[in-house]
Design a protein around this motif. Structure first.
Motif, PDB file in Angstrom:
ATOM      1  N   ASP A 178      -5.137   6.413   6.906  1.00 13.25           N
ATOM      2  CA  ASP A 178      -4.030   7.420   6.344  1.00 13.25           C
ATOM      3  C   ASP A 178      -3.261   7.752   7.284  1.00 13.25           C
ATOM      4  OD1 ASP A 178      -2.167   7.738   4.470  1.00 13.25           O
ATOM      5  OD2 ASP A 178      -3.109   9.447   3.653  1.00 13.25           O
ATOM      6  N   SER A 188      -5.896   2.142  -0.550  1.00 19.78           N
ATOM      7  CA  SER A 188      -5.302   1.908  -1.918  1.00 19.78           C
ATOM      8  C   SER A 188      -3.885   2.081  -1.796  1.00 19.78           C
ATOM      9  CB  SER A 188      -6.020   3.438  -2.756  1.00 19.78           C
ATOM     10  OG  SER A 188      -5.244   4.673  -2.153  1.00 19.78           O
ATOM     11  N   ASP A 189      -3.287   2.127  -2.995  1.00 22.94           N
ATOM     12  CA  ASP A 189      -1.741   2.248  -3.200  1.00 22.94           C
ATOM     13  C   ASP A 189      -1.269   3.535  -2.840  1.00 22.94           C
ATOM     14  OD1 ASP A 189      -1.582  -0.503  -3.736  1.00 22.94           O
ATOM     15  OD2 ASP A 189      -1.729  -0.049  -6.110  1.00 22.94           O
ATOM     16  N   THR A 190      -2.093   4.587  -2.922  1.00 22.74           N
ATOM     17  CA  THR A 190      -1.639   5.832  -2.732  1.00 22.74           C
ATOM     18  C   THR A 190      -1.603   6.621  -1.281  1.00 22.74           C
ATOM     19  OG1 THR A 190      -3.822   6.982  -3.588  1.00 22.74           O
ATOM     20  CG2 THR A 190      -2.110   6.472  -4.934  1.00 22.74           C
ATOM     21  N   VAL A 191      -2.277   5.438  -0.372  1.00 21.77           N
ATOM     22  CA  VAL A 191      -2.419   6.086   1.102  1.00 21.77           C
ATOM     23  C   VAL A 191      -1.844   4.867   1.946  1.00 21.77           C
ATOM     24  CG1 VAL A 191      -4.231   7.711   0.712  1.00 21.77           C
ATOM     25  CG2 VAL A 191      -4.863   5.301   1.148  1.00 21.77           C
ATOM     26  N   ASN A 192      -1.715   5.274   3.435  1.00 25.91           N
ATOM     27  CA  ASN A 192      -1.407   4.043   4.323  1.00 25.91           C
ATOM     28  C   ASN A 192      -2.362   3.336   5.069  1.00 25.91           C
ATOM     29  OD1 ASN A 192       1.333   4.473   3.423  1.00 25.91           O
ATOM     30  ND2 ASN A 192       1.779   6.184   4.935  1.00 25.91           N
ATOM     31  N   THR A 232       5.349  -1.248   3.235  1.00 25.64           N
ATOM     32  CA  THR A 232       3.764  -0.921   2.787  1.00 25.64           C
ATOM     33  C   THR A 232       2.863  -1.781   3.853  1.00 25.64           C
ATOM     34  OG1 THR A 232       3.835  -2.979   1.313  1.00 25.64           O
ATOM     35  CG2 THR A 232       4.406  -0.791   0.424  1.00 25.64           C
TER      36      THR A 232
END
Length: 331
Positions: A178, A188-192, A232
């Motif tokens: 991240d 996941s969709d919530t971290v880079n 993304t």
């Protein structure tokens, strides 16, 4: 009237590509322990040992910053030691012995946790390690990252190359955590956190470096330009140079003026971010004759700016550890 006598000075250095009668008069077919500076031939500078000798060989010497202090570190296949000015000695900070091997060079990078500098390194056989100073001995990097051969810091990301994830090997893969968090690796969709497989050909990654605003992953047969995106995918990698590459990660260094140089399949390779070229072609045959090709990945380099030189150490004969140095004046 006095006649002037012109004495050729070997400003182009060593050239073993042919007999002495056929090479440029500014080159020499044989020399050692000398350097050329402003048309003067001078003896090379000496060296001295810092502290006690290490058991085995030093695979990596690196300096890193933490809270306005600098730390000098040396890493062997089994130990991690830090230089202490007060006692003028090396302090062992290994804890549990490392499981490294001479055949796999160490890769190290400075990263940041909670605003403070840390040193991260990998030998591929152990989990990725971190040294924070405050913890005393080295520790495993948090977040359960995969094992890897290469680590490199780039704009808030600690990138990894040539991945071994629980025994499954991804030789083309670049992976990152991240943003600004080298201990969050789960994608996941919530971290880079993410990864990319550079599989434009079947050659494995041979290292990662940087040039200007670019991150530069490379193979023995080509070089990529990488950069951050606004979407993304996080990273984008372009396969820019498809002819020349580098063999040894620790041989690749940045020259003044914005070029990278390192050991390639056929000699010294320079890259300017657009294309690569062979340099010092006069010693290409000499390197091929002398180097131990089985352990070419153990070669390492250094830029000596005060001499305008790039130094390349290579293993010869049956040696694993580099024992011969070539010096290239890059001006």
């Amino acid at each position: 009237m006095k006649r002037k006598r012109f004495i050729p000075i070997p400003i182009q250095g060593l050239d073993t590509s042919g007999p002495s009668t056929l090479i440029d008069s500014r080159s020499t077919p044989n020399c050692s322990d000398v350097r050329v500076s402003y048309t003067h031939i001078k003896k090379i500078e000496g060296d001295r040992q810092i502290g006690s000798a290490i058991s085995g060989v030093v695979q990596k010497i690196v300096e890193f910053d933490r809270e306005s202090s600098k730390y000098l570190v040396r890493i062997s296949p089994t130990t991690f030691e830090v230089w202490t000015d007060g006692s003028q000695a090396w302090a062992d900070k290994t804890g549990t012995a490392l499981q490294g091997k001479y055949i796999q060079p160490v890769s190290a990078a400075q990263s940041v946790i909670s605003g403070k500098g840390i040193l991260v390194f990998t030998n591929y056989f152990d989990s990725i390690k971190k040294y924070t100073v405050s913890a005393g001995d080295i520790e495993a990097l948090g977040g359960s990252p995969p094992r890897c051969k290469f680590v490199f810091p780039y704009k808030g990301y600690l990138t990894l190359g040539y991945i071994n994830d629980s025994g499954v090997v991804y030789p083309y893969r670049i992976q990152w955590p991240d943003t600004d968090d080298p201990e969050t690796w789960t994608e996941s969709d919530t971290v880079n956190a993410g990864h990319d497989d550079l599989d434009d050909n079947t050659d494995p990654l041979a290292g990662i470096n940087g040039l200007g605003d670019l991150i530069i992953p490379f193979k023995s047969s080509g070089i990529y330009n990488g950069y951050l995106t606004d979407d993304t995918s996080i990273f984008k990698f372009d396969f820019v140079e498809r002819r020349l590459g580098w063999l040894a990660n620790n041989s690749v260094k940045q020259l003044p003026g914005g070029k990278l140089i390192g050991l390639g399949n056929t000699g010294l390779v320079e890259y300017n971010g657009i294309s690569a070229q062979l340099v010092a072609t006069g010693i290409m045959d000499d390197i091929r004759w002398n180097i131990n090709p089985q352990y070419a990945q153990c070669a390492f380099g250094e830029v000596v700016e005060e001499l305008n030189e790039y130094w390349l150490w290579v293993p010869t004969g049956s040696n694993i550890y580099p024992d011969l140095v070539y010096r290239y004046n890059y001006l």
